[in-house]
Structures are given as C-alpha cells and as structure tokens.
Design a protein around this motif. Structure first.
Motif, mmCIF file in Angstrom:
data_model
loop_
_atom_site.group_PDB
_atom_site.id
_atom_site.type_symbol
_atom_site.label_atom_id
_atom_site.label_comp_id
_atom_site.label_asym_id
_atom_site.label_seq_id
_atom_site.Cartn_x
_atom_site.Cartn_y
_atom_site.Cartn_z
ATOM 1 N N GLY A 18 -46.822 4.702 -23.498
ATOM 2 C CA GLY A 18 -47.576 5.869 -23.589
ATOM 3 C C GLY A 18 -47.690 6.474 -22.249
ATOM 4 O O GLY A 18 -48.425 7.617 -22.193
ATOM 5 N N SER A 19 -46.856 6.066 -21.371
ATOM 6 C CA SER A 19 -46.947 6.826 -19.948
ATOM 7 C C SER A 19 -45.935 6.462 -19.327
ATOM 8 O O SER A 19 -45.069 5.360 -19.685
ATOM 9 C CB SER A 19 -48.267 6.413 -19.053
ATOM 10 O OG SER A 19 -48.248 5.021 -18.730
ATOM 11 N N ALA A 20 -45.517 7.197 -18.044
ATOM 12 C CA ALA A 20 -44.397 7.000 -17.080
ATOM 13 C C ALA A 20 -44.389 5.826 -16.558
ATOM 14 O O ALA A 20 -43.697 5.045 -16.429
ATOM 15 C CB ALA A 20 -44.276 8.080 -16.188
ATOM 16 N N GLU A 54 -41.553 2.626 -16.603
ATOM 17 C CA GLU A 54 -41.053 1.971 -15.518
ATOM 18 C C GLU A 54 -41.090 0.431 -15.489
ATOM 19 O O GLU A 54 -40.387 -0.494 -14.981
ATOM 20 C CB GLU A 54 -41.937 2.346 -13.932
ATOM 21 C CG GLU A 54 -41.539 4.006 -13.902
ATOM 22 C CD GLU A 54 -42.229 4.719 -12.792
ATOM 23 O OE1 GLU A 54 -43.168 4.015 -12.193
ATOM 24 O OE2 GLU A 54 -42.289 5.781 -12.311
ATOM 25 N N ARG A 55 -42.451 0.169 -16.060
ATOM 26 C CA ARG A 55 -42.744 -1.240 -16.288
ATOM 27 C C ARG A 55 -41.720 -1.920 -17.128
ATOM 28 O O ARG A 55 -41.083 -3.218 -16.955
ATOM 29 C CB ARG A 55 -43.916 -1.660 -16.749
ATOM 30 C CG ARG A 55 -44.450 -3.074 -16.843
ATOM 31 C CD ARG A 55 -45.925 -3.246 -17.358
ATOM 32 N NE ARG A 55 -46.905 -2.636 -16.482
ATOM 33 C CZ ARG A 55 -47.541 -1.497 -16.834
ATOM 34 N NH1 ARG A 55 -47.443 -0.943 -18.022
ATOM 35 N NH2 ARG A 55 -48.609 -0.944 -15.866
ATOM 36 N N LEU A 56 -41.221 -1.328 -18.199
ATOM 37 C CA LEU A 56 -40.258 -1.784 -19.082
ATOM 38 C C LEU A 56 -38.991 -1.945 -18.575
ATOM 39 O O LEU A 56 -38.304 -2.870 -18.815
ATOM 40 C CB LEU A 56 -40.315 -0.836 -20.330
ATOM 41 C CG LEU A 56 -39.299 -1.523 -21.450
ATOM 42 C CD1 LEU A 56 -39.773 -2.701 -22.084
ATOM 43 C CD2 LEU A 56 -39.487 -0.331 -22.617
#
Length: 388
Positions: free
Chosen positions: A323-325, A329-331
């Motif tokens: 749902g967000s940038a 980045e975490r993925l």
C-alpha cells in the motif's frame, strides 16, 4: 536476386521470372538464404535457380523442395526433386512455375569425384598401359569410369511466396493492409460481432487480426491453450459441438468479408500449451524440464525460491498487501535477503577448474574408442589432466 519479365504476348498475362544465382558449391548466398517473392497482381511467375557450368556442384545436380511441384497437397516434410538442365554453354538452371503462396524450403544435391582407391588405381594402370600411344586420350575417360562419386547436400534455404489478396473483387496489395487486432474473449458471443465489424470498416480498417480463439487454459490467456483443436465455448450461445462451432465461425467470417469488406487473420500458436492441458499430461516430454533443458536450472531455482518466499511472507513480517512505497522497499529487501543472496546465482557463471578437469579425465579414461581423437589432441588432453 534478379527479376526478368518476358515480353507481353497477345491474350497472355505477363510472366515474371525470379533468378537466384547459387554459389560455386551449390549453396545459396548467405544474404539470400531467405528470400521473398513479391506478389504482382495478374502476373504469373516462376523461380529459376542458376549454377555456372564447371562449378564443383555441377555434376548430377538436383534441386529438392517441399513446394508441391506435382500439384499435390502441401506437406512440409515431403520434398520433390527436379534436375538442373543446361540453359546455354555457361549455366545450368532449374526452374518451376509458382502457383500458390506460402513459405517453402529447398536444398541442392550433387556429386563430386571421390579420391580413387588402390584397387581402382590398379585397374586404371592396366587399361592405360594397354592403350599404349593412345594413353593421353584414354586416361580421363578411364578415371571417370573407375572413380567413385561422393554425394553432397547443401544446407536448407527458404523462399516465401506472397499471397494475392482479393477484397470485394479488387486486388489488395500487402502494403495496403490496414489491420486491427481484437481479442475475441472480450467481444461477447459470436452472433453479436457484426456491430464490431461495421465499426472497424467505418474507421478504415480492411483486415481483422483475431487473437487465438481456441479453448483457453487455467490462466484464461488466449496464448495459453487448453485445446488447440477446438474453439472456446464462451464465443457461442448454447452448448455446441466442435463441428457446429466451426460452421458458425465460417458463417461469421463470410459475413465479415462480404458485408463489411474485411479480411481476417489469426495466430496459430500450437506450442502455446496451458499447464492443465490433457495433451500435455499425456506428452510430458513436450514441456520444458531440467532433463531436456538443463540451461533452465537457474531460472527454476529462482522461481522455486520466489514461490517459497511468497508463501512465507508473514514469517518475515511482510504484509501481503502493498500500500505504500515503504511496503515496496520492504518487499524488495526481503527478496534480496531471503531469495537472491541465499541462492548464490553467481555460481552459475563460475567454473571449478580442478573439478572440471577431473570430470574430463574420468570421461576420457572411460572412453572405449580412442580412435576418435587424434594423437595430438590426446597429448593436449593428457597435459591438461597432469598425466603428461
């Protein structure tokens, strides 16, 4: 490739000959290994293969092509033979009239004189000795009789014959095609296609490209087919047999051509087989696997690792919903830490030299036939393995 048009004759359509000059060894020049024979309206045409007399390929030269020279039905693996004949004192030719479009293959076979063996040489010597003073004229004839011939065959080359398209009684050159691609699965049932055709014609199109209409597989993609030999059920109202579907499609295409002045074309994607196809289940050898395609191992390992990672996202505290940038980045960090780095894919580009040499040496020792390798090559291999 040169073009030659015969002079016009009364009451006869123009006749065009396409000349293709072969190399000295019967091969086709590299830049002409695939040629296109353009379609010229109301012109008959022929293709002529030319070979200079005295070329190494000029003995018993035969052209082999899967173009149906005898007028029979086309079969891709059936080749027809036609001999080269003398055209004049400078060249051999093989020519035939082109009467149907399509892609075709050809190759050339010929013979050369093989080296004379010892037995034949002894016979030649005896005959020449008996000829005495006439030996100078006898020698060439005797060698031709007693020497064997060696068969040769050139690589396959190709020629493409363009079709002559007719639309509403008028010739449509290929450069005049204005094509629109459509996806049948989004057009509704086939009996409702007429308004789509009317709109296409009104906006200037003269040909419709249909994305594959066969039964689709588990992904529902038109390029991943469950059954290549039957039309998809959702293109029709009601439960129809395969024959009834084909008849309905024929009626639709006739209406498209004669009422809306549109030609049709579609993709033939026999190799686009869905993972759940019954045919693939009975022919697993037709699919890619690590036995027949070992070069895919790196792709397989990456795909398998991504699949495992996706199933365990919660273990790595990664939300399945992006749902967000920051989520992206975490993925990406998760893929790098838990997929890319552990796989050590760089090892596919590295070679363990000592292990590779050991494997070569073992294979060499296990070989039962040393005669296939020259003594020089054997010494080189021995030196590499440290045995020299």
């Amino acid at each position: 490739m040169a073009r030659f048009a015969t002079p016009d004759q009364p009451n006869a359509p123009p006749f065009m000959i396409w000349n293709l000059d072969l190399n000295e060894d019967g091969t086709t020049p590299r830049e002409k290994s695939f040629i296109r024979l353009p379609s010229v309206h109301a012109h008959s045409c022929a293709i002529r293969f030319r070979l200079l007399i005295g070329s190494s390929a000029s003995i018993d030269t035969v052209l082999h092509t899967n173009y149906p020279l005898d007028g029979s039905e086309y079969e891709r693996t059936k080749f027809h033979a036609k001999r080269f004949n003398f055209n004049n004192q400078a060249e051999l030719i093989c020519e035939f009239r082109i009467q149907r479009p399509g892609p075709y293959q050809y190759y050339v076979s010929y013979k050369t004189l093989a080296d004379i063996d010892d037995d034949s040489a002894d016979v030649c010597d005896d005959v020449i000795a008996a000829a005495g003073a006439d030996a100078t004229t006898v020698i060439p004839a005797v060698e031709r009789i007693y020497r064997d011939f060696k068969e040769h065959r050139t690589p396959v080359s190709y020629f493409l014959v363009d079709p002559q398209l007719m639309l509403a009684g008028q010739y449509l050159p290929l450069d005049g095609i204005v094509l629109q691609s459509v996806n049948p699965k989004w057009m509704g049932p086939m009996n409702a296609w007429s308004p789509h055709f009317a709109s296409s014609h009104k906006t200037g199109y003269n040909m419709i490209h249909f994305i594959p209409m066969q039964q689709r597989g588990g992904s529902n993609s038109p390029y991943s087919l469950y059954n290549q030999l039957e039309l998809s059920d959702d293109l029709f109202d009601g439960d129809l047999t395969a024959a009834e579907k084909n008849a309905r499609l024929r009626e639709t295409l006739l209406e498209m051509t004669h009422k809306h002045r549109l030609l049709g074309i579609t993709d033939m994607v026999w190799n686009h087989t869905a993972f759940n196809s019954d045919w693939l289940a009975s022919h697993p050898e037709a699919g890619f696997n690590l036995e027949n395609s070992p070069h895919l191992r790196s792709a397989y390992e990456l795909d398998e690792a991504l699949s495992v990672f996706s199933a365990r996202l919660s273990d790595y505290d990664i939300d399945r919903m992006v749902g967000s940038a920051k989520d992206v980045e975490r993925l990406m960090r998760g893929v790098d830490d838990h997929v890319i780095k552990p796989l050590r894919l760089w090892e596919f580009y590295a070679v363990d030299v000592d292990e590779a040499l050991r494997q070569v040496g073992d294979a060499w020792d296990d070989s039962a036939d040393d005669s296939v390798v020259s003594s020089t090559d054997k010494q080189d291999l021995d030196s590499l393995s440290g045995d020299a």
